[in-house]
Design an enzyme around this catalytic site. Structure first.
Site, PDB file in Angstrom:
ATOM      1  N   LYS A  37       3.662  -4.381  -0.421  1.00  0.00           N
ATOM      2  CA  LYS A  37       2.543  -3.540   0.051  1.00  0.00           C
ATOM      3  C   LYS A  37       1.331  -4.407   0.390  1.00  0.00           C
ATOM      4  O   LYS A  37       0.663  -4.189   1.401  1.00  0.00           O
ATOM      5  CB  LYS A  37       2.154  -2.506  -1.022  1.00  0.00           C
ATOM      6  CG  LYS A  37       3.251  -1.530  -1.396  1.00  0.00           C
ATOM      7  CD  LYS A  37       2.766  -0.423  -2.307  1.00  0.00           C
ATOM      8  CE  LYS A  37       2.306  -0.886  -3.675  1.00  0.00           C
ATOM      9  NZ  LYS A  37       3.396  -1.430  -4.535  1.00  0.00           N
ATOM     10  N   ARG A  61      -0.518   6.998  -6.822  1.00  0.00           N
ATOM     11  CA  ARG A  61       0.638   6.578  -7.617  1.00  0.00           C
ATOM     12  C   ARG A  61       1.151   7.702  -8.511  1.00  0.00           C
ATOM     13  O   ARG A  61       2.126   7.503  -9.229  1.00  0.00           O
ATOM     14  CB  ARG A  61       0.229   5.418  -8.520  1.00  0.00           C
ATOM     15  CG  ARG A  61       0.733   4.044  -8.060  1.00  0.00           C
ATOM     16  CD  ARG A  61       0.158   3.047  -9.038  1.00  0.00           C
ATOM     17  NE  ARG A  61       0.814   1.789  -9.088  1.00  0.00           N
ATOM     18  CZ  ARG A  61       0.394   0.690  -8.456  1.00  0.00           C
ATOM     19  NH1 ARG A  61      -0.632   0.754  -7.644  1.00  0.00           N
ATOM     20  NH2 ARG A  61       1.013  -0.448  -8.632  1.00  0.00           N
ATOM     21  N   ARG A  81       5.463 -14.965  -8.070  1.00  0.00           N
ATOM     22  CA  ARG A  81       4.419 -14.579  -7.111  1.00  0.00           C
ATOM     23  C   ARG A  81       3.096 -15.262  -7.469  1.00  0.00           C
ATOM     24  O   ARG A  81       2.701 -15.325  -8.627  1.00  0.00           O
ATOM     25  CB  ARG A  81       4.254 -13.054  -7.154  1.00  0.00           C
ATOM     26  CG  ARG A  81       3.225 -12.548  -6.195  1.00  0.00           C
ATOM     27  CD  ARG A  81       3.390 -11.086  -5.949  1.00  0.00           C
ATOM     28  NE  ARG A  81       2.887 -10.257  -7.044  1.00  0.00           N
ATOM     29  CZ  ARG A  81       2.700  -8.949  -6.931  1.00  0.00           C
ATOM     30  NH1 ARG A  81       2.999  -8.324  -5.815  1.00  0.00           N
ATOM     31  NH2 ARG A  81       2.245  -8.253  -7.947  1.00  0.00           N
ATOM     32  N   ARG A 110      -0.811 -13.447 -11.450  1.00  0.00           N
ATOM     33  CA  ARG A 110      -1.344 -12.236 -12.093  1.00  0.00           C
ATOM     34  C   ARG A 110      -0.828 -12.097 -13.522  1.00  0.00           C
ATOM     35  O   ARG A 110       0.348 -12.329 -13.776  1.00  0.00           O
ATOM     36  CB  ARG A 110      -0.943 -11.016 -11.277  1.00  0.00           C
ATOM     37  CG  ARG A 110      -1.868 -10.790 -10.114  1.00  0.00           C
ATOM     38  CD  ARG A 110      -1.370  -9.728  -9.190  1.00  0.00           C
ATOM     39  NE  ARG A 110      -0.971  -8.503  -9.869  1.00  0.00           N
ATOM     40  CZ  ARG A 110      -0.633  -7.390  -9.227  1.00  0.00           C
ATOM     41  NH1 ARG A 110      -0.650  -7.365  -7.914  1.00  0.00           N
ATOM     42  NH2 ARG A 110      -0.275  -6.309  -9.885  1.00  0.00           N
ATOM     43  N   ARG A 124       6.351  -1.995 -15.385  1.00  0.00           N
ATOM     44  CA  ARG A 124       5.778  -1.496 -14.127  1.00  0.00           C
ATOM     45  C   ARG A 124       6.842  -0.852 -13.254  1.00  0.00           C
ATOM     46  O   ARG A 124       6.593   0.154 -12.600  1.00  0.00           O
ATOM     47  CB  ARG A 124       5.077  -2.641 -13.375  1.00  0.00           C
ATOM     48  CG  ARG A 124       3.763  -3.053 -14.050  1.00  0.00           C
ATOM     49  CD  ARG A 124       3.292  -4.400 -13.591  1.00  0.00           C
ATOM     50  NE  ARG A 124       2.989  -4.447 -12.175  1.00  0.00           N
ATOM     51  CZ  ARG A 124       3.044  -5.565 -11.440  1.00  0.00           C
ATOM     52  NH1 ARG A 124       3.387  -6.710 -11.991  1.00  0.00           N
ATOM     53  NH2 ARG A 124       2.751  -5.517 -10.180  1.00  0.00           N
TER      54      ARG A 124
HETATM   55  P1  AMP Z   1      -1.045  -3.290  -8.050  1.00  0.00           P
HETATM   56  O1  AMP Z   1      -1.934  -4.437  -7.666  1.00  0.00           O
HETATM   57  O2  AMP Z   1      -1.027  -2.201  -7.017  1.00  0.00           O
HETATM   58  O3  AMP Z   1       0.348  -3.725  -8.441  1.00  0.00           O
HETATM   59  O4  AMP Z   1      -1.701  -2.631  -9.360  1.00  0.00           O
HETATM   60  C1  AMP Z   1      -1.840  -3.366 -10.557  1.00  0.00           C
HETATM   61  C2  AMP Z   1      -2.067  -2.417 -11.707  1.00  0.00           C
HETATM   62  O5  AMP Z   1      -3.275  -1.671 -11.516  1.00  0.00           O
HETATM   63  C3  AMP Z   1      -0.986  -1.347 -11.880  1.00  0.00           C
HETATM   64  O6  AMP Z   1       0.156  -1.825 -12.602  1.00  0.00           O
HETATM   65  C4  AMP Z   1      -1.761  -0.286 -12.660  1.00  0.00           C
HETATM   66  O7  AMP Z   1      -1.918  -0.657 -14.016  1.00  0.00           O
HETATM   67  C5  AMP Z   1      -3.139  -0.344 -12.006  1.00  0.00           C
HETATM   68  N1  AMP Z   1      -3.214   0.591 -10.858  1.00  0.00           N
HETATM   69  C6  AMP Z   1      -3.274   0.252  -9.540  1.00  0.00           C
HETATM   70  N2  AMP Z   1      -3.317   1.346  -8.770  1.00  0.00           N
HETATM   71  C7  AMP Z   1      -3.284   2.413  -9.604  1.00  0.00           C
HETATM   72  C8  AMP Z   1      -3.269   3.816  -9.414  1.00  0.00           C
HETATM   73  N3  AMP Z   1      -3.305   4.355  -8.191  1.00  0.00           N
HETATM   74  N4  AMP Z   1      -3.234   4.597 -10.510  1.00  0.00           N
HETATM   75  C9  AMP Z   1      -3.222   4.074 -11.752  1.00  0.00           C
HETATM   76  N5  AMP Z   1      -3.201   2.758 -12.002  1.00  0.00           N
HETATM   77  C10 AMP Z   1      -3.228   1.922 -10.950  1.00  0.00           C
END
Ligand code: AMP
Length: 225
Positions: A27, A103, A142, A175, A186
């Protein structure tokens, strides 16, 4: 520049998009391409949370407790944060790509309400799909740029100089939540809580399922087709 004949229909690129998919599906890479080529504003909830954590804000401190365990940040604060971003008047001009939001079905319903208020609709919801083993392999290794967000991989796409971004020379980082046990959590959360969002959009909006296992260029072409 080559031009299509006037009588031949050609695709109008989407201007308001949602990207849904499991962690590591690409993404972030895709929203960076959509930003670069179509000038869309990228709104990544994960990026915004990471920025809040870095700035040591109250929201950042709260979000970190969930993110470090691979759990979702509660709907209330997440919806409020993203709603604020979408209310930026510039978004109407630039268009947007939402990466990682919504999400949950609750977030998807809230997004519908915000967009209704703003008199904007979604052109497309893209579900990016790849086999699970590819996801685990992509996430383990990553590396991301602290500044421009460019994404590398220790094996598949290493930077030219270790620890330094090819594009902007800023330091690279791994990360915290890309550790194996957090990755597993996740992915579990995705199937339990986010997969229903895809079903939600299959019923209410323009859902496009895209096979994202053939590289970013093919994925990009499919999105813009
Ligand atoms: P990402 O960078 O999109 O993989 O997001 C990293 C982390 O941020 C996720 O594993 C969640 O803990 C939190 N997070 C990101 N987007 C959301 C969302 N829309 N709702 C809830 N938690 C989120």
């Amino acid at each position: 520049m080559s031009q299509l004949p006037a009588d031949q229909p050609h695709a109008i690129p989407p201007r308001r998009l949602v990207l849904v998919g499991p962690p590591g599906v690409g993404k972030g890479t895709m929203s960076a391409l959509l930003k670069e080529r179509l000038g869309l504003r990228t709104l990544s909830s994960g990026e915004i949370f990471r920025h809040e954590i870095e700035m040591q804000t109250d929201l950042g401190r709260m979000a970190k407790r969930y993110i470090d365990h691979g759990e979702l940040v509660p709907n209330g604060v997440t919806i409020e944060m993203m709603s604020k971003q979408l209310h930026d008047p510039q978004i109407k001009q630039s268009g947007f790509v939402l990466d990682g939001f919504p999400r949950t079905v609750k977030q998807a319903e809230a997004l519908d309400e915000v967009l209704f208020e703003l008199e904007q609709g979604l052109d497309k919801v893209v579900s990016l799909e790849v086999p699970q083993e590819v996801i685990v392999q992509r996430l383990t290794g990553r590396i991301g740029c602290t500044k421009c967000g460019e994404i590398y991989h220790s094996k598949n796409k290493p930077p030219k100089r270790e620890g330094v971004c090819d594009r902007c020379n800023s330091p690279l980082f791994v990360r915290e939540d890309d550790r194996p046990e957090t990755i597993r959590e996740r992915i579990r959360v995705f199937w339990e809580t986010t997969a229903p969002v895809i079903e939600y959009y299959a019923k209410t909006s323009t859902l496009q399922r895209v096979d994202a296992s053939h590289g970013p260029e093919n994925t990009y072409a499919a999105i813009c087709s």
